[in-house]
Design an enzyme around this catalytic site. Structure first.
Site, PDB file in Angstrom:
ATOM      1  N   LYS A 117       0.834  -1.229  -0.097  1.00 24.27           N
ATOM      2  CA  LYS A 117       0.101  -0.081  -0.166  1.00 24.27           C
ATOM      3  C   LYS A 117       0.932   1.209  -0.022  1.00 24.27           C
ATOM      4  O   LYS A 117       0.506   2.349  -0.428  1.00 24.27           O
ATOM      5  CB  LYS A 117      -1.092  -0.125   1.186  1.00 24.27           C
ATOM      6  CG  LYS A 117      -1.982  -1.062   0.928  1.00 24.27           C
ATOM      7  CD  LYS A 117      -3.437  -0.519   1.795  1.00 24.27           C
ATOM      8  CE  LYS A 117      -4.491  -1.872   1.374  1.00 24.27           C
ATOM      9  NZ  LYS A 117      -5.553  -1.405   2.060  1.00 24.27           N
ATOM     10  N   LYS A 199      -3.467 -10.730  -6.319  1.00 21.13           N
ATOM     11  CA  LYS A 199      -5.019 -10.857  -5.764  1.00 21.13           C
ATOM     12  C   LYS A 199      -5.979 -10.229  -6.690  1.00 21.13           C
ATOM     13  O   LYS A 199      -5.473  -8.989  -6.906  1.00 21.13           O
ATOM     14  CB  LYS A 199      -4.895 -10.919  -4.282  1.00 21.13           C
ATOM     15  CG  LYS A 199      -4.794  -9.646  -3.763  1.00 21.13           C
ATOM     16  CD  LYS A 199      -5.600  -9.556  -2.255  1.00 21.13           C
ATOM     17  CE  LYS A 199      -5.605  -8.180  -1.869  1.00 21.13           C
ATOM     18  NZ  LYS A 199      -6.295  -7.954  -0.812  1.00 21.13           N
ATOM     19  N   LYS A 202     -10.064  -4.720  -5.054  1.00 22.26           N
ATOM     20  CA  LYS A 202     -11.098  -3.428  -5.640  1.00 22.26           C
ATOM     21  C   LYS A 202     -10.358  -2.199  -6.053  1.00 22.26           C
ATOM     22  O   LYS A 202     -10.963  -1.464  -6.617  1.00 22.26           O
ATOM     23  CB  LYS A 202     -12.120  -3.376  -4.772  1.00 22.26           C
ATOM     24  CG  LYS A 202     -11.694  -3.421  -3.199  1.00 22.26           C
ATOM     25  CD  LYS A 202     -12.948  -3.182  -2.273  1.00 22.26           C
ATOM     26  CE  LYS A 202     -12.758  -4.085  -1.053  1.00 22.26           C
ATOM     27  NZ  LYS A 202     -12.325  -3.195   0.319  1.00 22.26           N
TER      28      LYS A 202
HETATM   29  P1  ATP Z   1      -8.072  -3.896  -1.163  1.00 18.04           P
HETATM   30  O1  ATP Z   1      -7.835  -4.953  -2.217  1.00 18.04           O
HETATM   31  O2  ATP Z   1      -8.822  -2.569  -1.812  1.00 18.04           O
HETATM   32  O3  ATP Z   1      -6.814  -3.638  -0.384  1.00 18.04           O
HETATM   33  P2  ATP Z   1      -9.336  -5.747   0.271  1.00 18.04           P
HETATM   34  O4  ATP Z   1     -10.484  -6.150  -0.705  1.00 18.04           O
HETATM   35  O5  ATP Z   1      -8.278  -6.488   0.472  1.00 18.04           O
HETATM   36  O6  ATP Z   1      -8.967  -4.106  -0.122  1.00 18.04           O
HETATM   37  P3  ATP Z   1     -11.044  -5.912   2.467  1.00 18.04           P
HETATM   38  O7  ATP Z   1     -12.354  -5.233   2.028  1.00 18.04           O
HETATM   39  O8  ATP Z   1     -10.987  -5.187   3.954  1.00 18.04           O
HETATM   40  O9  ATP Z   1      -9.755  -5.573   1.814  1.00 18.04           O
HETATM   41  O10 ATP Z   1     -10.935  -7.399   2.466  1.00 18.04           O
HETATM   42  C1  ATP Z   1     -12.200  -8.028   2.924  1.00 18.04           C
HETATM   43  C2  ATP Z   1     -11.883  -9.514   3.028  1.00 18.04           C
HETATM   44  O11 ATP Z   1     -12.001 -10.030   1.785  1.00 18.04           O
HETATM   45  C3  ATP Z   1     -10.664  -9.897   3.666  1.00 18.04           C
HETATM   46  O12 ATP Z   1     -11.023 -11.133   4.674  1.00 18.04           O
HETATM   47  C4  ATP Z   1     -10.081 -10.325   2.646  1.00 18.04           C
HETATM   48  O13 ATP Z   1      -8.977 -11.330   3.246  1.00 18.04           O
HETATM   49  C5  ATP Z   1     -10.676 -10.852   1.476  1.00 18.04           C
HETATM   50  N1  ATP Z   1     -10.192 -10.953   0.321  1.00 18.04           N
HETATM   51  C6  ATP Z   1     -10.144  -9.680  -0.362  1.00 18.04           C
HETATM   52  N2  ATP Z   1      -9.176  -9.918  -1.626  1.00 18.04           N
HETATM   53  C7  ATP Z   1      -9.566 -11.194  -1.816  1.00 18.04           C
HETATM   54  C8  ATP Z   1      -9.263 -12.107  -2.630  1.00 18.04           C
HETATM   55  N3  ATP Z   1      -8.775 -11.752  -3.970  1.00 18.04           N
HETATM   56  N4  ATP Z   1      -9.236 -13.368  -2.698  1.00 18.04           N
HETATM   57  C9  ATP Z   1      -9.981 -14.290  -1.373  1.00 18.04           C
HETATM   58  N5  ATP Z   1     -10.124 -13.033  -0.356  1.00 18.04           N
HETATM   59  C10 ATP Z   1      -9.807 -11.822  -0.594  1.00 18.04           C
END
Ligand code: ATP
Ligand code: LTN
Length: 336
Positions: A117, A199, A202
């Site tokens: 980040k 991964k 968003k």
């Molecule tokens: P960003 O990608 O913007 O950093 P994020 O989606 O990782 O945000 P959160 O919205 O807090 O962050 O994530 C919520 C949940 O979704 C967490 O438990 C995270 O582990 C899960 N998650 C996020 N992206 C993935 C992915 N690509 N595959 C599986 N689980 C995910």
């Protein structure tokens, strides 16, 4: 007579930033619902975490209610689970401060999400971004959480929360339950459609992810354009065939089909046919969620009722942990 056993407690959170993706759904949200019967669940919308990167206030407020509506739309029951905004329970920030004093700079410097980040937001590497995992530890430890359902990307943060809990307990006696991660074996890491080495996130460009609220045609189009390889062979091999394996992972989680079954069923249909099958499975899964989402999102009065009732109950639990922490650390008891 059978001994009465306390149901174990679950805590998890999602940041109200942008739209939630299929990765968030498969890695986290979907499991929230599956665990609701067996556990006492606390599901927060972690708005304080979201402001570690700059947010537009109007968009952030809307995203908070969007995530809450999605929690409800996947079927979470606010009579069983607590569903609330992190900032409505002040003990999160309070415990985070205390735990900051029990976490080392070196530990935080090793966090890969921080490194990632700070690269992405090089103009705003603030202290909150650095101590983000401490706030996350506070979220979890406040509720004496046994199990934390998260995607695989959060494993390192969870290990830190365990280390901090153990450190505190060693100094002051058993104050915190040391939490365990609950990371799904299948679907724990959904990868980007355009770069399957990363991964699905968003915060990346739109064509790399499927949003939970994407229309069917958009889902079809994004999947048709998903990066695969030139082999035209459907086989699970994340190392050599990351694109195809990622799509197999998605299809397998949503339909329950094994990788062998998928190879058998779609092996002869080419990548086109296979991608269509993945698209239809995703559309089918999301359709009812999207319909319910619309209803909840339009009912602000109901959302406010849920968030208030849940935050009150959350404060009661969090307050008990905080009193213990104050006492053990040596802060004077408050009569407020
Ligand atoms: P960003 O990608 O913007 O950093 P994020 O989606 O990782 O945000 P959160 O919205 O807090 O962050 O994530 C919520 C949940 O979704 C967490 O438990 C995270 O582990 C899960 N998650 C996020 N992206 C993935 C992915 N690509 N595959 C599986 N689980 C995910
Ligand atoms: N850091 C997580 C979101 C998060 C969380 C939590 C998850 C904040 N607090 C407590 C589980 C438990 C993320 O970025 N996905």
């Amino acid at each position: 007579m059978e001994p009465v056993q306390r149901k174990q407690r679950i805590f998890s959170g999602i940041q109200p930033t942008g739209v939630l993706t299929l990765g968030n759904y498969i890695g986290a949200l979907r499991n929230f619902k599956l665990l609701e019967e067996e556990y006492n669940c606390v599901y927060s919308i972690v708005d304080l975490h979201a402001i570690t990167v700059r947010q537009d206030p109007t968009a952030l407020r809307k995203a908070c209610f969007t995530v809450m509506s999605l929690y409800l739309a996947v079927g979470l029951d606010p009579d069983k689970s607590l569903i609330y905004f992190q900032s409505h329970v002040p003990q999160h920030a309070e415990l985070a401060w205390v735990l900051n004093c029990f976490t080392y700079m070196g530990e935080l410097s090793r966090m890969t999400q921080f490194k990632d980040k700070s690269q992405r937001h090089a103009d705003n590497i603030n202290a909150g971004l650095f101590t983000y995992p401490v706030l996350m530890a506070a979220d979890i430890l406040l509720y004496q959480t046994d199990l934390v359902p998260v995607g695989a990307d959060q494993k390192q943060h969870l290990e830190l929360a365990r280390d901090v809990a153990e450190r505190f307990n060693n100094l002051y006696g058993p104050v915190f339950v040391v939490p365990q991660p609950y990371i799904p074996k299948v679907g724990g890491r959904v990868m980007s459609l355009q770069d399957p080495a990363r991964k699905m996130s968003k915060s990346d460009p739109e064509d790399t992810y499927i949003a939970m609220l994407d229309a069917p045609d958009v889902i079809r189009k994004k999947l048709r354009r998903a990066v695969t390889d030139s082999e035209n062979c459907i086989r699970y091999d994340p190392e050599n065939k990351p694109g195809v394996s990622n799509l197999m992972n998605i299809l397998s989680t949503l339909t329950g089909m094994s990788y062998d079954q998928i190879t058998l069923e779609y092996g002869s249909k080419g990548y086109g046919g296979f991608k269509n099958a993945v698209a239809e499975a995703v559309i089918e899964e999301l359709k009812p969620i999207q319909a319910r989402f619309k209803e909840y999102f339009a009912d602000k009065a109901y959302l406010e009722q849920v968030m208030t009732a849940s935050a009150q109950r959350a404060q009661a639990i969090a307050g008990r942990t905080m009193s213990k922490v104050r006492r053990r650390v040596g802060l004077a008891p408050t009569r407020l």
